[in-house]
Structure formats: structure tokens, C-alpha cells
Design a protein around this motif. Sequence first.
Motif, PDB file in Angstrom:
ATOM      1  N   ALA A  70      -6.107   5.647  22.728  1.00  0.00           N
ATOM      2  CA  ALA A  70      -5.663   6.695  23.452  1.00  0.00           C
ATOM      3  C   ALA A  70      -6.390   8.102  22.995  1.00  0.00           C
ATOM      4  CB  ALA A  70      -4.369   6.820  23.174  1.00  0.00           C
ATOM      5  N   PRO A  71      -6.991   8.758  24.166  1.00  0.00           N
ATOM      6  CA  PRO A  71      -7.651   9.959  23.710  1.00  0.00           C
ATOM      7  C   PRO A  71      -6.659  11.295  23.511  1.00  0.00           C
ATOM      8  CG  PRO A  71      -7.924   9.673  26.170  1.00  0.00           C
ATOM      9  CD  PRO A  71      -6.880   8.342  25.648  1.00  0.00           C
ATOM     10  N   ILE A  72      -6.756  11.955  22.608  1.00  0.00           N
ATOM     11  CA  ILE A  72      -6.118  13.080  22.239  1.00  0.00           C
ATOM     12  C   ILE A  72      -7.029  14.482  22.573  1.00  0.00           C
ATOM     13  CG2 ILE A  72      -4.646  14.415  20.751  1.00  0.00           C
ATOM     14  CD1 ILE A  72      -3.431  12.121  21.609  1.00  0.00           C
ATOM     15  N   ARG A  73      -6.611  15.343  23.351  1.00  0.00           N
ATOM     16  CA  ARG A  73      -7.431  16.509  23.465  1.00  0.00           C
ATOM     17  C   ARG A  73      -7.237  17.649  22.725  1.00  0.00           C
ATOM     18  NH1 ARG A  73      -5.332  18.113  29.071  1.00  0.00           N
ATOM     19  NH2 ARG A  73      -3.433  17.255  27.899  1.00  0.00           N
ATOM     20  N   ILE A  74      -8.202  18.033  21.886  1.00  0.00           N
ATOM     21  CA  ILE A  74      -8.086  19.058  20.740  1.00  0.00           C
ATOM     22  C   ILE A  74      -8.814  20.323  21.402  1.00  0.00           C
ATOM     23  CG2 ILE A  74      -8.612  19.569  18.361  1.00  0.00           C
ATOM     24  CD1 ILE A  74      -7.122  17.201  18.545  1.00  0.00           C
ATOM     25  N   GLN A  75      -8.145  21.323  21.350  1.00  0.00           N
ATOM     26  CA  GLN A  75      -8.596  22.741  21.414  1.00  0.00           C
ATOM     27  C   GLN A  75      -8.819  23.457  20.038  1.00  0.00           C
ATOM     28  OE1 GLN A  75      -9.807  24.465  24.245  1.00  0.00           O
ATOM     29  NE2 GLN A  75     -10.169  25.997  22.893  1.00  0.00           N
ATOM     30  N   VAL A  76      -9.960  24.016  19.825  1.00  0.00           N
ATOM     31  CA  VAL A  76     -10.169  24.689  18.675  1.00  0.00           C
ATOM     32  C   VAL A  76     -10.239  26.216  18.842  1.00  0.00           C
ATOM     33  CG1 VAL A  76     -11.915  24.827  16.773  1.00  0.00           C
ATOM     34  CG2 VAL A  76     -11.572  22.798  17.898  1.00  0.00           C
ATOM     35  N   LYS A  77      -9.418  26.915  17.896  1.00  0.00           N
ATOM     36  CA  LYS A  77      -9.652  28.352  17.896  1.00  0.00           C
ATOM     37  C   LYS A  77      -9.655  29.029  16.439  1.00  0.00           C
ATOM     38  CE  LYS A  77      -8.901  29.454  22.386  1.00  0.00           C
ATOM     39  NZ  LYS A  77      -9.963  29.951  22.881  1.00  0.00           N
ATOM     40  N   THR A  78     -10.239  29.925  16.469  1.00  0.00           N
ATOM     41  CA  THR A  78     -10.772  30.417  15.074  1.00  0.00           C
ATOM     42  C   THR A  78     -10.216  31.993  15.009  1.00  0.00           C
ATOM     43  OG1 THR A  78     -12.113  30.621  13.287  1.00  0.00           O
ATOM     44  CG2 THR A  78     -12.991  31.199  15.549  1.00  0.00           C
ATOM     45  N   ARG A  79      -9.713  32.493  13.926  1.00  0.00           N
ATOM     46  CA  ARG A  79      -9.500  33.986  13.742  1.00  0.00           C
ATOM     47  C   ARG A  79     -10.446  34.311  12.452  1.00  0.00           C
ATOM     48  NH1 ARG A  79      -8.229  37.472  16.674  1.00  0.00           N
ATOM     49  NH2 ARG A  79      -7.241  38.423  15.120  1.00  0.00           N
ATOM     50  N   HIS A  80     -10.708  35.474  12.446  1.00  0.00           N
ATOM     51  CA  HIS A  80     -11.400  35.986  11.268  1.00  0.00           C
ATOM     52  C   HIS A  80     -10.843  37.128  10.438  1.00  0.00           C
ATOM     53  CE1 HIS A  80     -14.535  33.700  13.293  1.00  0.00           C
ATOM     54  NE2 HIS A  80     -14.277  34.475  14.463  1.00  0.00           N
ATOM     55  N   PHE A 125     -11.371  12.476   7.424  1.00  0.00           N
ATOM     56  CA  PHE A 125     -10.077  11.382   7.744  1.00  0.00           C
ATOM     57  C   PHE A 125     -10.316  10.061   8.110  1.00  0.00           C
ATOM     58  CE2 PHE A 125      -8.069  15.622   9.105  1.00  0.00           C
ATOM     59  CZ  PHE A 125      -7.780  16.083   7.676  1.00  0.00           C
ATOM     60  N   GLY A 126     -11.775   9.821   8.485  1.00  0.00           N
ATOM     61  CA  GLY A 126     -12.323   8.718   8.977  1.00  0.00           C
ATOM     62  C   GLY A 126     -11.899   8.419  10.575  1.00  0.00           C
ATOM     63  N   GLU A 127     -11.662   9.557  11.355  1.00  0.00           N
ATOM     64  CA  GLU A 127     -11.421   9.500  12.781  1.00  0.00           C
ATOM     65  C   GLU A 127     -12.565   9.551  13.700  1.00  0.00           C
ATOM     66  OE1 GLU A 127      -8.253   8.677  13.825  1.00  0.00           O
ATOM     67  OE2 GLU A 127      -6.927   9.333  11.825  1.00  0.00           O
ATOM     68  N   ARG A 128     -12.251   9.205  14.753  1.00  0.00           N
ATOM     69  CA  ARG A 128     -13.419   9.065  15.835  1.00  0.00           C
ATOM     70  C   ARG A 128     -13.103  10.503  16.725  1.00  0.00           C
ATOM     71  NH1 ARG A 128     -13.044   4.167  19.048  1.00  0.00           N
ATOM     72  NH2 ARG A 128     -14.909   5.060  20.123  1.00  0.00           N
ATOM     73  N   VAL A 129     -13.908  11.345  16.649  1.00  0.00           N
ATOM     74  CA  VAL A 129     -13.920  12.514  17.445  1.00  0.00           C
ATOM     75  C   VAL A 129     -15.259  12.881  18.386  1.00  0.00           C
ATOM     76  CG1 VAL A 129     -14.200  14.256  15.690  1.00  0.00           C
ATOM     77  CG2 VAL A 129     -12.983  14.876  17.532  1.00  0.00           C
ATOM     78  N   PHE A 130     -15.044  13.272  19.490  1.00  0.00           N
ATOM     79  CA  PHE A 130     -16.304  13.510  20.185  1.00  0.00           C
ATOM     80  C   PHE A 130     -16.340  14.937  20.833  1.00  0.00           C
ATOM     81  CE2 PHE A 130     -15.458   8.921  20.385  1.00  0.00           C
ATOM     82  CZ  PHE A 130     -16.687   8.658  20.042  1.00  0.00           C
ATOM     83  N   PRO A 131     -17.188  15.724  20.821  1.00  0.00           N
ATOM     84  CA  PRO A 131     -17.305  17.061  21.601  1.00  0.00           C
ATOM     85  C   PRO A 131     -17.105  17.026  23.014  1.00  0.00           C
ATOM     86  CG  PRO A 131     -19.572  16.376  20.650  1.00  0.00           C
ATOM     87  CD  PRO A 131     -18.672  15.345  20.270  1.00  0.00           C
ATOM     88  N   MET A 132     -16.401  18.003  23.466  1.00  0.00           N
ATOM     89  CA  MET A 132     -16.547  17.818  25.101  1.00  0.00           C
ATOM     90  C   MET A 132     -17.498  18.769  25.602  1.00  0.00           C
ATOM     91  SD  MET A 132     -14.045  15.837  25.553  1.00  0.00           S
ATOM     92  CE  MET A 132     -13.736  15.874  27.265  1.00  0.00           C
ATOM     93  N   PRO A 133     -17.798  18.515  26.944  1.00  0.00           N
ATOM     94  CA  PRO A 133     -18.788  19.556  27.766  1.00  0.00           C
ATOM     95  C   PRO A 133     -18.234  20.944  27.651  1.00  0.00           C
ATOM     96  CG  PRO A 133     -18.662  17.472  28.789  1.00  0.00           C
ATOM     97  CD  PRO A 133     -17.533  17.619  27.876  1.00  0.00           C
ATOM     98  N   GLU A 134     -18.900  21.792  27.644  1.00  0.00           N
ATOM     99  CA  GLU A 134     -18.518  23.145  27.729  1.00  0.00           C
ATOM    100  C   GLU A 134     -17.405  23.502  28.857  1.00  0.00           C
ATOM    101  OE1 GLU A 134     -18.703  27.001  26.272  1.00  0.00           O
ATOM    102  OE2 GLU A 134     -19.675  25.341  25.364  1.00  0.00           O
ATOM    103  N   CYS A 142     -10.770  21.689  26.912  1.00  0.00           N
ATOM    104  CA  CYS A 142     -10.515  21.542  25.347  1.00  0.00           C
ATOM    105  C   CYS A 142     -12.079  21.284  24.783  1.00  0.00           C
ATOM    106  CB  CYS A 142      -9.786  20.259  25.345  1.00  0.00           C
ATOM    107  SG  CYS A 142     -10.566  18.566  25.978  1.00  0.00           S
ATOM    108  N   ASP A 143     -12.085  21.479  23.316  1.00  0.00           N
ATOM    109  CA  ASP A 143     -13.078  21.415  22.654  1.00  0.00           C
ATOM    110  C   ASP A 143     -13.614  19.686  22.289  1.00  0.00           C
ATOM    111  OD1 ASP A 143     -13.778  24.068  22.827  1.00  0.00           O
ATOM    112  OD2 ASP A 143     -12.107  24.495  21.685  1.00  0.00           O
ATOM    113  N   ARG A 144     -12.757  19.198  21.816  1.00  0.00           N
ATOM    114  CA  ARG A 144     -12.830  17.490  21.242  1.00  0.00           C
ATOM    115  C   ARG A 144     -11.718  16.770  21.764  1.00  0.00           C
ATOM    116  NH1 ARG A 144     -16.518  20.419  19.963  1.00  0.00           N
ATOM    117  NH2 ARG A 144     -17.848  20.417  17.867  1.00  0.00           N
ATOM    118  N   ALA A 145     -12.423  15.384  21.772  1.00  0.00           N
ATOM    119  CA  ALA A 145     -11.372  14.175  22.111  1.00  0.00           C
ATOM    120  C   ALA A 145     -11.377  13.618  20.912  1.00  0.00           C
ATOM    121  CB  ALA A 145     -11.999  13.539  23.347  1.00  0.00           C
ATOM    122  N   LEU A 146     -10.096  13.405  20.546  1.00  0.00           N
ATOM    123  CA  LEU A 146      -9.838  12.536  19.418  1.00  0.00           C
ATOM    124  C   LEU A 146      -9.383  11.185  19.966  1.00  0.00           C
ATOM    125  CD1 LEU A 146      -9.246  11.893  16.500  1.00  0.00           C
ATOM    126  CD2 LEU A 146      -6.991  12.968  16.889  1.00  0.00           C
TER     127      LEU A 146
END
Length: 187
Positions: free
Chosen positions: A80-90, A57-66, A70-74
Amino acid sequence: MQPFLPGLTMPPRPTETRDARVALARYPDITTEDLCRYAKFLGASAELLVDSLFMRFGERVFPMPEHERCDRALILPDRAPIRIQVKTRHSVTACGDYVFNLRQRSERGATGRGPYDSCDFDILAMVVLSEGVVRFTADWHLRQIIHASEIPELRRHPRRSLDAALARLGHTDAIPGNWIDDLDLAA
């Protein structure tokens, strides 16, 4: 065998990664035991899929410390930072849907530390790893569902749900080409 660097020989692969390679080769058709055993591998894979989308998407995203909530900062164009939480289902329900119950994981077991608070993150990135799709939402619910019928649309238009989530948060200026859709798409 040619060493990778002069004088450096690769150490033998740790047993866990050898075992993971065999177990995860059959993903998503793996046992519940293997799913739990390799949850960190699969969680990291989901985060990398989200990173891949953001790069496309051409976006700037950075991993957050454990230890962060949240998992990422967009980082939006206006910084402006947007906090992203990543969840997965299997696994899927009987009708083929993916249900996400938002609980925090715990190092001490699969029960987690309880539900998230609405202030922990801004956007949830729900990953269906076996389908290779992500749905973003800014709507706050502890239980989210990706219906089987949504998956083809998520594949065709992977950015649409992110734009809807950004619009829900009031960041329409950060959406390339201006936001013109209905906000009900973010629900």
C-alpha cells in the motif's frame, strides 16, 4: 590537479551555488532574504533528512515528481502506498515552538497557491531542520505545531510519531513489533 575522469574537467561552480555555500554556512542564523533565496536548497535538505530516517527505519520510500501534490511515497509491506508531504520550518516563536502553516508553494512567489486539501497527502512530515528532527502526523490540520519540549523525545524515538500516524490511518499491521501505544500520541 587530477581530473575525475580521463579527459573530463569539472566546470566552474555556478555563482548561485558559490553564494549558497557562503550564506548557508551560518544556517540557521541567516537573513530572511537568504532564507527565501535558498528555500529550494533547504526544502531539498528537509526531504533528504526524511529519506535518511526512512532508510534508518528500513522502509521503502520514493521521491515523487515535482508536479505531484506530495513529496514522497512510502510503500508499506503489503504494497500500500502512503503519500508523504514534507514541510520544514526554520524560525521559532517567542516560546521556542515551530509553527507549520500548510500552504502550497508557488514558483511565482512566497505566497503559495493556497492551503492543501485533505486528499493531497496521507501523512505530513514536519521537519525542524536546525534541530535535525522530524515529526510525522496523519491528523489533518492546516496549522501544526512542534513544541520545543517535544524535540528531545523526537530525537530519542524518531520512529514513534511515524508509527502513530500509521496507526491513525489504520495500518497497524505495517508497524514493526505491533502497535501498543495510545493514538493520542499522533495528535
